[in-house]
Design a protein around this motif. Structure first.
Motif, short mmCIF file in Angstrom:
data_model
loop_
_atom_site.label_atom_id
_atom_site.label_comp_id
_atom_site.label_asym_id
_atom_site.label_seq_id
_atom_site.Cartn_x
_atom_site.Cartn_y
_atom_site.Cartn_z
N CYS A 12 0.93 -1.22 0.01
CA CYS A 12 -0.08 0.37 0.48
C CYS A 12 0.85 1.41 -0.11
O CYS A 12 0.08 2.37 -0.58
N VAL A 13 1.83 1.59 1.08
CA VAL A 13 2.74 2.74 0.85
C VAL A 13 3.52 2.84 -0.46
O VAL A 13 3.36 3.76 -1.34
N LEU A 14 4.50 1.57 -0.80
CA LEU A 14 4.72 1.23 -2.48
C LEU A 14 3.38 2.54 -3.65
O LEU A 14 3.64 3.15 -4.39
N LEU A 51 10.73 10.26 -9.91
CA LEU A 51 12.04 9.71 -8.47
C LEU A 51 12.36 10.90 -7.72
O LEU A 51 12.18 10.53 -6.63
N ALA A 52 13.12 12.32 -8.44
CA ALA A 52 14.07 12.75 -8.77
C ALA A 52 13.31 13.81 -7.45
O ALA A 52 13.81 14.35 -6.34
N ALA A 53 11.98 13.78 -7.94
CA ALA A 53 10.97 14.33 -7.58
C ALA A 53 10.25 14.64 -5.89
O ALA A 53 10.72 15.44 -4.40
N PRO A 58 7.41 16.55 0.87
CA PRO A 58 6.92 16.45 2.26
C PRO A 58 6.47 15.46 3.16
O PRO A 58 6.52 15.34 4.20
N ASP A 59 5.49 14.87 1.90
CA ASP A 59 4.64 13.81 2.20
C ASP A 59 5.33 12.72 2.31
O ASP A 59 4.89 11.10 1.69
N GLY A 60 6.31 11.78 2.62
CA GLY A 60 7.15 10.81 2.57
C GLY A 60 8.15 10.46 1.46
O GLY A 60 9.05 9.38 1.37
N LEU A 67 12.74 3.08 1.07
CA LEU A 67 11.88 2.23 1.40
C LEU A 67 12.54 1.37 0.42
O LEU A 67 12.34 0.28 0.09
N CYS A 68 11.74 1.54 -0.81
CA CYS A 68 12.65 1.25 -2.77
C CYS A 68 13.97 1.04 -2.09
O CYS A 68 14.33 -0.93 -2.54
#
Length: 163
Positions: A12-14, A51-53, A58-60, A67-68
């Motif tokens: 779910c996080v991913l 991914l760089a963005a 600020p939302d994790g 995590l990745c």
């Protein structure tokens, strides 16, 4: 307990972080369908930029990248086996990237794809670590270096013993 398991929480996080990227990949790939100027480098850039963005999200965003990276190297919950890595946008981008690659023997293919994921995500973690330590690497230089490393990973020669 809401998610039922550690694996489902990770999924779910991913998915939460990757869904906008997945849609972006599909949209951009559709626009590139008949564009002869598409190159492996432009596809890798298309992968890296969102991914760089996340470095500024600020939302994790930074936690998502970390995590990745952990999952890319995990023997128990490998990133390449997560739903987000097998979503239509990711699969379409992977297929398009591989269309530029030399034929990779089936036995080496998973290894090369895992190496690609490790280089991609661990590079972001290294960039964050070095930035936190005060080394200010221009983001453009980091992205250029990472793009080159990933391009070489995909197009690199196949060992003669593997053919």
């Amino acid at each position: 307990y809401h998610f039922g398991s550690k694996t489902e929480l990770l999924e779910c996080v991913l998915e939460r972080h990757s869904e906008p990227m997945q849609l972006l990949f599909q949209e951009r790939l559709a626009l590139m369908e008949n564009d002869p100027s598409v190159s492996m480098r432009s596809l890798i850039t298309m992968l890296i930029e969102p991914l760089a963005a996340k470095l500024d999200d600020p939302d994790g965003g930074k936690d998502y990248l970390a995590l990745c990276a952990q999952l890319a190297a995990s023997p128990d919950y490998p990133l390449t086996e997560r739903r987000a890595a097998q979503a239509p946008g990711a699969m379409a981008l992977t297929q398009k990237l591989l269309s530029f690659a030399p034929p990779i023997p089936p036995l080496l293919f998973p290894f090369r794809m895992m190496r690609f994921a490790n280089i991609l995500y661990l590079s972001f973690v290294d960039y964050m670590r070095l930035s936190s330590a005060g080394l200010q690497i221009p983001r453009e230089a980091f992205i250029e270096e990472l793009t080159t490393a990933l391009e070489q990973t995909v197009t690199g020669p196949i060992p003669a013993t593997a053919v």
